[in-house]
Enzyme design. Structure first.
Site, PDB file in Angstrom:
ATOM      1  CE  LYS A  11      -3.864  -2.287   2.326  1.00 32.42           C
ATOM      2  NZ  LYS A  11      -4.907  -2.145   3.369  1.00 32.42           N
ATOM      3  CE1 TYR A  51      -9.497  -2.680   0.446  1.00 34.93           C
ATOM      4  CE2 TYR A  51      -8.608  -0.839  -0.813  1.00 34.93           C
ATOM      5  CZ  TYR A  51      -8.420  -1.965  -0.016  1.00 34.93           C
ATOM      6  OH  TYR A  51      -7.147  -2.365   0.315  1.00 34.93           O
ATOM      7  CG  PHE A  59     -13.013   2.029   7.639  1.00 32.06           C
ATOM      8  CD1 PHE A  59     -12.619   1.445   6.446  1.00 32.06           C
ATOM      9  CD2 PHE A  59     -13.606   1.235   8.610  1.00 32.06           C
ATOM     10  CE1 PHE A  59     -12.808   0.089   6.220  1.00 32.06           C
ATOM     11  CE2 PHE A  59     -13.807  -0.125   8.398  1.00 32.06           C
ATOM     12  CZ  PHE A  59     -13.408  -0.700   7.187  1.00 32.06           C
ATOM     13  NE  ARG A  87      -7.376 -13.101   5.806  1.00 31.42           N
ATOM     14  CZ  ARG A  87      -7.830 -11.855   5.737  1.00 31.42           C
ATOM     15  NH1 ARG A  87      -7.540 -11.103   4.674  1.00 31.42           N
ATOM     16  NH2 ARG A  87      -8.558 -11.339   6.686  1.00 31.42           N
ATOM     17  CB  THR A  93      -7.007  -5.737   9.942  1.00 33.16           C
ATOM     18  OG1 THR A  93      -7.514  -6.838   9.197  1.00 33.16           O
ATOM     19  CG2 THR A  93      -7.305  -4.442   9.211  1.00 33.16           C
ATOM     20  NE  ARG A 104      -2.262  -5.856   7.114  1.00 35.17           N
ATOM     21  CZ  ARG A 104      -3.380  -6.492   6.779  1.00 35.17           C
ATOM     22  NH1 ARG A 104      -3.856  -7.457   7.555  1.00 35.17           N
ATOM     23  NH2 ARG A 104      -4.023  -6.168   5.674  1.00 35.17           N
ATOM     24  CG  ASN A 114      -3.631  -2.421   6.795  1.00 33.60           C
ATOM     25  OD1 ASN A 114      -3.493  -2.006   5.646  1.00 33.60           O
ATOM     26  ND2 ASN A 114      -4.632  -3.208   7.151  1.00 33.60           N
ATOM     27  CG  HIS A 117      -5.521  -6.192   0.004  1.00 33.91           C
ATOM     28  ND1 HIS A 117      -6.680  -6.056   0.724  1.00 33.91           N
ATOM     29  CD2 HIS A 117      -5.784  -7.095  -0.974  1.00 33.91           C
ATOM     30  CE1 HIS A 117      -7.610  -6.851   0.199  1.00 33.91           C
ATOM     31  NE2 HIS A 117      -7.088  -7.483  -0.839  1.00 33.91           N
ATOM     32  CD  GLU A 128      -9.322  -8.736  -3.195  1.00 38.50           C
ATOM     33  OE1 GLU A 128     -10.169  -8.425  -2.338  1.00 38.50           O
ATOM     34  OE2 GLU A 128      -8.189  -9.222  -2.900  1.00 38.50           O
TER      35      GLU A 128
END
Ligand code: CMP
Length: 139
Positions: A11, A51, A59, A87, A93, A104, A114, A117, A128
């Site tokens: 990100k 998203y 948010f 993950r 998250t 993270r 964070n 993704h 995606e």
């Protein structure tokens, strides 16, 4: 049934902070093969579409502004049990809750910014990945 691909983005916060190389190193060291990758920037509209599932969340506007503010690295990754294992590699998250050694924990600053993704299901990994890559960009 689990498939062997997931989708990730490094990100804007992690790109701005110079972490692209370190994050790709963690990903490949964990046994993921990069089958597609590009350095790109989402427009606001792109981020809203990507998203869309979160559009009712409080948010959402913050998320869209953040994800479109600078370049990202988008990639499709291959490994057995890719979605779940990725993950685990990236952690929770919220980086404050992420396990030691996760991406993270190492590189994220907040629940919003964070660092990375990771798709949350095989179905979303396919959606995606197809959002960012055409068939001839996947190797
Ligand atoms: P990601 O895994 O990309 O999926 C949805 C994103 O929304 C998430 O990472 C965070 O960047 C963001 N997000 C989730 N919860 C919050 C929150 N409480 N406040 C701000 N952003 C959030």
């Amino acid at each position: 049934m689990a498939t062997n691909r997931t989708f990730t983005m490094i990100k804007p916060d992690a790109v701005e902070n110079g972490h692209i190389g370190a994050i790709l190193e963690k990903i490949t060291a964990a046994g993921f093969r990069i089958v597609a990758m590009k350095y790109t920037q989402l427009s606001r509209r792109d981020a809203e579409l990507f998203y869309e599932i979160h559009k009712e969340r409080p948010f959402f506007d913050e998320l869209v502004t953040f994800m479109s503010r600078g370049p990202i690295v988008a990639a499709i990754l291959e490994k057995d049990n890719a979605v779940e294992d990725f993950r685990t590699l990236i952690g929770a998250t919220n980086p404050a809750e992420a396990a030691e050694g996760t991406i993270r924990k190492l590189f994220a600053t907040s629940i919003g910014e964070n660092a990375v993704h990771g798709s949350d299901s095989d179905e979303n990994a396919a959606i995606e990945g197809a959002f960012h890559f055409s068939g001839r960009e996947i190797f």
